[in-house]
Design a protein around this motif. Sequence first.
Motif, short mmCIF file in Angstrom:
data_model
loop_
_atom_site.label_atom_id
_atom_site.label_comp_id
_atom_site.label_asym_id
_atom_site.label_seq_id
_atom_site.Cartn_x
_atom_site.Cartn_y
_atom_site.Cartn_z
N TYR A 160 24.03 44.52 -2.24
CA TYR A 160 24.83 43.92 -1.18
C TYR A 160 25.70 44.98 -0.51
O TYR A 160 26.05 46.01 -1.10
N ARG A 161 26.07 44.71 0.73
CA ARG A 161 26.91 45.60 1.53
C ARG A 161 28.38 45.26 1.31
O ARG A 161 28.86 44.21 1.73
N THR A 162 29.09 46.18 0.69
CA THR A 162 30.50 45.92 0.40
C THR A 162 31.33 45.83 1.68
O THR A 162 32.26 45.02 1.76
N ASP A 163 31.01 46.64 2.69
CA ASP A 163 31.81 46.62 3.92
C ASP A 163 31.62 45.31 4.68
O ASP A 163 32.58 44.75 5.23
N LEU A 164 30.39 44.79 4.69
CA LEU A 164 30.15 43.52 5.37
C LEU A 164 30.76 42.35 4.61
O LEU A 164 31.25 41.40 5.22
N PHE A 165 30.73 42.42 3.29
CA PHE A 165 31.38 41.39 2.49
C PHE A 165 32.89 41.38 2.75
O PHE A 165 33.50 40.32 2.91
N LYS A 166 33.49 42.56 2.79
CA LYS A 166 34.93 42.66 3.02
C LYS A 166 35.31 42.08 4.37
O LYS A 166 36.30 41.33 4.50
N ALA A 167 34.50 42.39 5.38
CA ALA A 167 34.79 41.90 6.73
C ALA A 167 34.71 40.38 6.80
O ALA A 167 35.37 39.75 7.63
N ALA A 168 33.91 39.79 5.92
CA ALA A 168 33.76 38.33 5.89
C ALA A 168 34.74 37.67 4.93
O ALA A 168 34.69 36.44 4.73
N GLY A 169 35.62 38.45 4.33
CA GLY A 169 36.61 37.90 3.42
C GLY A 169 36.10 37.59 2.03
O GLY A 169 36.74 36.85 1.27
N LEU A 170 34.95 38.16 1.67
CA LEU A 170 34.39 37.96 0.34
C LEU A 170 34.80 39.11 -0.58
O LEU A 170 35.12 40.21 -0.11
N PRO A 171 34.81 38.90 -1.89
CA PRO A 171 35.11 40.00 -2.81
C PRO A 171 34.06 41.09 -2.69
O PRO A 171 32.93 40.85 -2.22
N THR A 172 34.42 42.28 -3.12
CA THR A 172 33.49 43.42 -2.96
C THR A 172 33.11 44.10 -4.27
O THR A 172 32.08 44.77 -4.31
N ASP A 173 33.91 43.97 -5.33
CA ASP A 173 33.55 44.63 -6.58
C ASP A 173 32.43 43.87 -7.26
O ASP A 173 32.31 42.64 -7.15
N ALA A 186 24.39 28.32 -5.89
CA ALA A 186 25.67 28.99 -5.61
C ALA A 186 25.46 30.17 -4.66
O ALA A 186 26.30 30.45 -3.80
N PHE A 187 24.33 30.84 -4.80
CA PHE A 187 23.99 31.94 -3.90
C PHE A 187 23.85 31.44 -2.46
O PHE A 187 24.37 32.05 -1.52
N LEU A 188 23.19 30.30 -2.29
CA LEU A 188 23.03 29.74 -0.95
C LEU A 188 24.38 29.34 -0.36
O LEU A 188 24.61 29.54 0.84
N GLU A 189 25.25 28.79 -1.19
CA GLU A 189 26.58 28.42 -0.70
C GLU A 189 27.38 29.66 -0.28
O GLU A 189 28.09 29.63 0.73
N THR A 190 27.23 30.75 -1.04
CA THR A 190 27.88 32.00 -0.67
C THR A 190 27.35 32.48 0.67
O THR A 190 28.10 32.97 1.53
#
Length: 428
Positions: A160-173, A186-190
């Motif tokens: 997964y792309r940490t920068d894109l996750f961060k921009a969407a307000g999702l955790p990155t670690d 749960a993956f689909l909901e994410t």
Amino acid sequence: MEHFGRRGLRVGAAGLAAALAITGCSGQALEGNNNTTAEGGQVTLKVNFWGDMGLDKLKAKYEAANPNVKIVLNTGEYNAQHEDLQKKLVAGSGAPDISAVDEGFIVQFRSQADQFVNLTDKGAGALESKYLPWKWQASKSTSGQQIGLGTDVGGLAMCYRTDLFKAAGLPTDRESVSKLWPTWDAFLETGKTYTSKSNKKFLDSGTNLFNPVLSQQPVGFYNEQEQLQMDGGPKVAFDIATKALDAGISANLASFQPNWDQGFTKDQFAVLACPAWMLGHIQKTAPDQAGKWDIATIPGGGGNWGGSWWTIPKQGKNVDAAYKFVEWLIQPEQQIEVFKTVGNLPSQPALYKDPAVLDYKKEFFTNAPTGQIFASTAENLKPQYLGKKNGPTRVAVENVINRVGQGGIKSADAWAEAVKEAEKAAKS
């Protein structure tokens, strides 16, 4: 590798019963299929494979140590390489000296064991104890002929792309991200959350969701009696894939095609299922994204997608030289080099405890401990029987999933169509 295929959906029909297989991989066009020559003591070995198997440095190393040997590397499209091998076996000439065969095709080719060198006759039996037991057995014919030596296994994780996750307000670690999706639902909901917050697609394609989910099921397309089993694992995987398509979270990009590669560089998706061999493709396709990727656990736990064997067609003119090279390729030093270069995880479990693998961290993937991540999945694998017609059946079903993504058929009607097409493939 899936390599692969293990492991793309733009496929053509093959006139042979062998037909085509699962995903397509990028590569150069097939070269001419002139057989090897050994003139004046010089030996030329042609090696056919797909994608990037980390052979460039090894080729130079082997040629330096064996000046009478020239290695010709011929990388091509995944389906085309397997189809071409089948055609050359039928024709009785023109096959490469060494050919990679993916898990999606190994049952097909081991059923033609008389067309390959029985590697136990070359002393390969002494290597059996080094391999995962199922890996060794998978390339062994019912009559006991060993047609291949395993290269890698495709233990699964999620990139997964940490920068894109961060921009969407999702955790990155990676630990927090792994906790987002203990299950595929749960993956689909994410994915829905990501898409709603970013206005971008979450994953690359429905088929690249279908394949890993299918790999986690006890039974895939066929049971060991070669009977089609669509109402089991394939139905589970198909439903999850079409749910993703209906939710609008897929970019619907065909794997290992130019638009898929562009999807990486243009940030058209943020996550994709990652067999170990996928790491090399990401690095090669999007080198400027170093440090922007990480690796989390895959929903549902475990699974195998891809992994290959080196085989030696019997019609070759330099069988002994070919075996010597293959035997060298699967030695620990070379296997570790391939792992570090492109990420392919060896199929020899002793190497999972080697510090060179266990302690290895991939800088490109935010220093993810790739050795630990993929070794743990490989050791716990419960391999799935794939069947002689696994390849064309998978293609048939994937093509239906593609049609859903492209609006060519409604998801409510798609399963019946997939069953119909799978039944055609099974009878082909």
